[in-house]
Scaffold this motif. Structure first.
Motif, PDB file in Angstrom:
ATOM      1  N   ARG A 239      11.517   0.504  -3.438  1.00 30.36           N
ATOM      2  CA  ARG A 239      10.187   0.413  -2.843  1.00 30.36           C
ATOM      3  C   ARG A 239      10.073  -0.847  -1.996  1.00 30.36           C
ATOM      4  N   ALA A 240       9.215  -0.769  -0.996  1.00 31.17           N
ATOM      5  CA  ALA A 240       9.028  -1.922  -0.116  1.00 31.17           C
ATOM      6  C   ALA A 240       8.555  -3.150  -0.890  1.00 31.17           C
ATOM      7  N   ILE A 241       7.613  -2.980  -1.814  1.00 31.76           N
ATOM      8  CA  ILE A 241       7.112  -4.122  -2.580  1.00 31.76           C
ATOM      9  C   ILE A 241       8.220  -4.741  -3.425  1.00 31.76           C
ATOM     10  N   SER A 242       9.137  -3.908  -3.918  1.00 31.99           N
ATOM     11  CA  SER A 242      10.223  -4.429  -4.756  1.00 31.99           C
ATOM     12  C   SER A 242      11.220  -5.230  -3.949  1.00 31.99           C
ATOM     13  N   TRP A 243      11.698  -4.657  -2.832  1.00 33.00           N
ATOM     14  CA  TRP A 243      12.770  -5.363  -2.124  1.00 33.00           C
ATOM     15  C   TRP A 243      12.258  -6.581  -1.378  1.00 33.00           C
ATOM     16  N   THR A 244      11.029  -6.536  -0.840  1.00 34.16           N
ATOM     17  CA  THR A 244      10.529  -7.724  -0.140  1.00 34.16           C
ATOM     18  C   THR A 244      10.331  -8.888  -1.101  1.00 34.16           C
ATOM     19  N   THR A 245       9.826  -8.596  -2.290  1.00 31.20           N
ATOM     20  CA  THR A 245       9.637  -9.651  -3.294  1.00 31.20           C
ATOM     21  C   THR A 245      10.971 -10.178  -3.793  1.00 31.20           C
ATOM     22  N   ALA A 246      11.873  -9.267  -4.139  1.00 26.82           N
ATOM     23  CA  ALA A 246      13.168  -9.666  -4.696  1.00 26.82           C
ATOM     24  C   ALA A 246      14.014 -10.427  -3.683  1.00 26.82           C
ATOM     25  N   ALA A 247      14.030  -9.972  -2.428  1.00 21.89           N
ATOM     26  CA  ALA A 247      14.852 -10.637  -1.413  1.00 21.89           C
ATOM     27  C   ALA A 247      14.357 -12.045  -1.133  1.00 21.89           C
ATOM     28  N   ALA A 248      13.037 -12.235  -1.136  1.00 25.36           N
ATOM     29  CA  ALA A 248      12.496 -13.578  -0.918  1.00 25.36           C
ATOM     30  C   ALA A 248      12.920 -14.519  -2.038  1.00 25.36           C
ATOM     31  N   ALA A 249      12.801 -14.056  -3.289  1.00 21.52           N
ATOM     32  CA  ALA A 249      13.167 -14.902  -4.428  1.00 21.52           C
ATOM     33  C   ALA A 249      14.656 -15.220  -4.436  1.00 21.52           C
ATOM     34  N   ALA A 250      15.488 -14.206  -4.224  1.00 16.92           N
ATOM     35  CA  ALA A 250      16.935 -14.431  -4.223  1.00 16.92           C
ATOM     36  C   ALA A 250      17.346 -15.378  -3.100  1.00 16.92           C
TER      37      ALA A 250
ATOM     38  N   ASP B 251       6.840   6.001  -1.920  1.00 19.41           N
ATOM     39  CA  ASP B 251       6.772   5.845  -0.468  1.00 19.41           C
ATOM     40  C   ASP B 251       5.672   4.848  -0.111  1.00 19.41           C
ATOM     41  N   ASP B 252       6.019   3.570  -0.159  1.00 20.46           N
ATOM     42  CA  ASP B 252       5.017   2.526   0.071  1.00 20.46           C
ATOM     43  C   ASP B 252       5.323   1.751   1.345  1.00 20.46           C
ATOM     44  N   VAL B 253       4.442   0.845   1.697  1.00 20.73           N
ATOM     45  CA  VAL B 253       4.607  -0.017   2.859  1.00 20.73           C
ATOM     46  C   VAL B 253       4.027  -1.384   2.525  1.00 20.73           C
TER      47      VAL B 253
ATOM     48  N   ALA C 124       5.650  -4.540   9.165  1.00 23.54           N
ATOM     49  CA  ALA C 124       5.332  -3.450   8.245  1.00 23.54           C
ATOM     50  C   ALA C 124       6.653  -2.991   7.632  1.00 23.54           C
ATOM     51  N   TYR C 125       6.935  -3.400   6.405  1.00 20.00           N
ATOM     52  CA  TYR C 125       8.213  -3.121   5.761  1.00 20.00           C
ATOM     53  C   TYR C 125       8.147  -1.816   4.962  1.00 20.00           C
ATOM     54  N   GLN C 126       9.187  -0.990   5.116  1.00 19.11           N
ATOM     55  CA  GLN C 126       9.285   0.308   4.448  1.00 19.11           C
ATOM     56  C   GLN C 126      10.292   0.214   3.296  1.00 19.11           C
ATOM     57  N   PRO C 127      10.361   1.244   2.443  1.00 21.49           N
ATOM     58  CA  PRO C 127      11.425   1.286   1.423  1.00 21.49           C
ATOM     59  C   PRO C 127      12.806   1.139   2.066  1.00 21.49           C
ATOM     60  N   LEU C 128      13.751   0.596   1.301  1.00 21.24           N
ATOM     61  CA  LEU C 128      15.057   0.238   1.861  1.00 21.24           C
ATOM     62  C   LEU C 128      16.172   0.656   0.915  1.00 21.24           C
ATOM     63  N   ASP C 129      17.262   1.181   1.482  1.00 21.74           N
ATOM     64  CA  ASP C 129      18.433   1.535   0.690  1.00 21.74           C
ATOM     65  C   ASP C 129      19.320   0.300   0.512  1.00 21.74           C
TER      66      ASP C 129
ATOM     67  N   LEU D  97       0.813  -1.208   0.000  1.00 24.85           N
ATOM     68  CA  LEU D  97       0.000   0.000   0.000  1.00 24.85           C
ATOM     69  C   LEU D  97       0.850   1.263   0.000  1.00 24.85           C
ATOM     70  N   PRO D  98       0.285   2.375  -0.464  1.00 25.94           N
ATOM     71  CA  PRO D  98       0.962   3.661  -0.264  1.00 25.94           C
ATOM     72  C   PRO D  98       0.940   4.032   1.214  1.00 25.94           C
ATOM     73  N   ARG D  99       2.031   4.579   1.711  1.00 24.59           N
ATOM     74  CA  ARG D  99       2.066   4.984   3.125  1.00 24.59           C
ATOM     75  C   ARG D  99       1.141   6.165   3.378  1.00 24.59           C
ATOM     76  N   HIS D 100       0.963   7.005   2.371  1.00 24.16           N
ATOM     77  CA  HIS D 100       0.153   8.205   2.530  1.00 24.16           C
ATOM     78  C   HIS D 100      -0.929   8.207   1.443  1.00 24.16           C
ATOM     79  N   PRO D 101      -1.976   7.418   1.624  1.00 20.62           N
ATOM     80  CA  PRO D 101      -2.984   7.257   0.569  1.00 20.62           C
ATOM     81  C   PRO D 101      -3.774   8.532   0.311  1.00 20.62           C
ATOM     82  N   ALA D 102      -4.204   8.678  -0.931  1.00 20.64           N
ATOM     83  CA  ALA D 102      -5.061   9.788  -1.320  1.00 20.64           C
ATOM     84  C   ALA D 102      -6.240   9.236  -2.113  1.00 20.64           C
TER      85      ALA D 102
END
Length: 364
Positions: free
Chosen positions: A311-322, A270-272, A299-304, A150-155
């Protein structure tokens, strides 16, 4: 110690694929990645490839030990079949049930290779966590798995942004969902059985969506009374989506629905990612055999990573697969046949270079 897998090809350098390739290169693999267009400035080798060209795809896989498909769900089968023909171990991120069923058939035809689809976030990480929680029980009553990206700050009224594949989200909302009810497998409509969830003081709603369980219903059939996967959104989201698909007549116009939704709610940085896994059951030792509940909530946030914010969705998905690739390469998972997410230990995943990212992050 020499690895079982060394040379890995990554197909698709989108929101997740580029980071999968980055993490695998950081973990010591020889990585070559392929995308529809030329890419430069990457930390690994890359080439242009039209994945719909079966001959070119098979040529790209020649000499590889493994391939990770990070393509949209409708393109995964071509990569899986090419991997099967080339004798290459196969991994993907798909939530699409027909795709996984075909990968199961390929695994039966050539059990010498590893076939590990559904090793992203959901299915993937959430199922690994949920199944690992069951080890603490002698008798399991229910497994409840929930994920919200989700977006951290939804509109706006929808409170959403399409940081993931629009086609995949539309499929999850419209395809029937496999669940366990009364210990038996059933198919039920998506966007039903809505419930309230609160994580870290943030109120969410959760409804059934398809694909998030992977093969878990088959695995736990007859062993667990209740098993389901739900997607979490901000309150009011699912009522509006039911209006969108049913009252506006877009249920049978999925491509148009995806285009309209992405145009209305484009991606945000800025997602979560919320994870909520809960298992209920009994043990002989706990409270005289009375039922109790174990939960894993994050609750995972974006990561350097390597100087770039993902983005949180990118790194959580990629890290699990790797991490799953690492476990197979280091012979901590089977080196042949179909690997189910529920057969992967969460502690093992956390012990990998990529999986360690989940260890201390996201606590609420």
């Amino acid at each position: 110690m020499a690895r079982y897998i060394n040379d890995v090809r990554v197909v698709g350098l989108g929101k997740v694929g580029e980071l999968v390739a980055t993490l695998l290169a950081d973990a010591g693999f020889a990585v070559t990645a392929y995308d529809a267009r030329e890419r430069s400035g990457l930390s690994f080798a890359s080439k242009a490839l039209d994945v719909r060209n079966s001959g070119a795809l098979r040529e790209a896989l020649a000499g590889a030990d493994a391939v990770v498909s990070c393509l949209p769900y409708n393109l995964n089968l071509g990569v899986a079949e090419a991997a099967h023909d080339c004798g290459v171990h196969y991994f993907d991120l798909t939530e699409d049930v027909p795709t996984t069923n075909r990968v199961l058939e390929l695994a039966a035809q050539n059990p010498k290779n590893v076939y590990a689809p559904q090793c992203g976030l959901a299915p993937g990480l959430i199922g690994i966590i949920g199944s690992s929680l069951t080890a603490q029980f002698d008798e399991i009553r229910s497994i409840e798995l929930k994920v919200g990206a989700l977006p951290r700050h939804p509109a706006g009224l929808l409170g959403y942004a399409f940081n993931w594949s629009a086609e995949g989200v539309v499929n999850e909302y419209l395809n029937d969902c496999e669940v366990l009810r009364g210990g038996r497998r059933q198919m039920v409509p998506a966007m039903t059985e809505q419930e309230r969830v609160v994580i870290g003081g943030i109120e969410l709603e959760a409804s059934l969506t398809s694909g998030g369980l992977g093969t878990m219903c088959e695995t736990y059939d007859g062993r667990v009374q209740r098993l389901d996967y739900k997607t979490m959104r901000y309150p009011g989201h699912f009522e509006l989506m039911r209006f969108f698909f049913d009252e506006l007549g877009l249920r049978n116009r999925r491509e148009l629905a995806g285009e309209l939704l992405v145009d209305a709610k484009p991606p945000v940085d800025d997602d979560v990612v919320y994870l909520h896994a809960a298992v209920e059951g009994r043990t002989d030792e706990a409270a005289g055999g009375l039922p109790y509940r174990k939960q894993y909530v994050r609750a995972y946030q974006p990561l350097d990573i390597n100087g770039r914010t993902w983005r949180a969705i990118s790194w959580t998905t990629a890290a699990a697969a790797a991490a799953v690739v690492e476990l197979v390469a280091d012979e901590r998972l089977p080196q042949t046949g179909f690997i189910k997410q529920e057969d992967i230990g969460f502690a093992d995943l956390l012990s990998t270079k990529s999986g360690a990212l989940f260890g201390n992050l996201g606590k609420v």
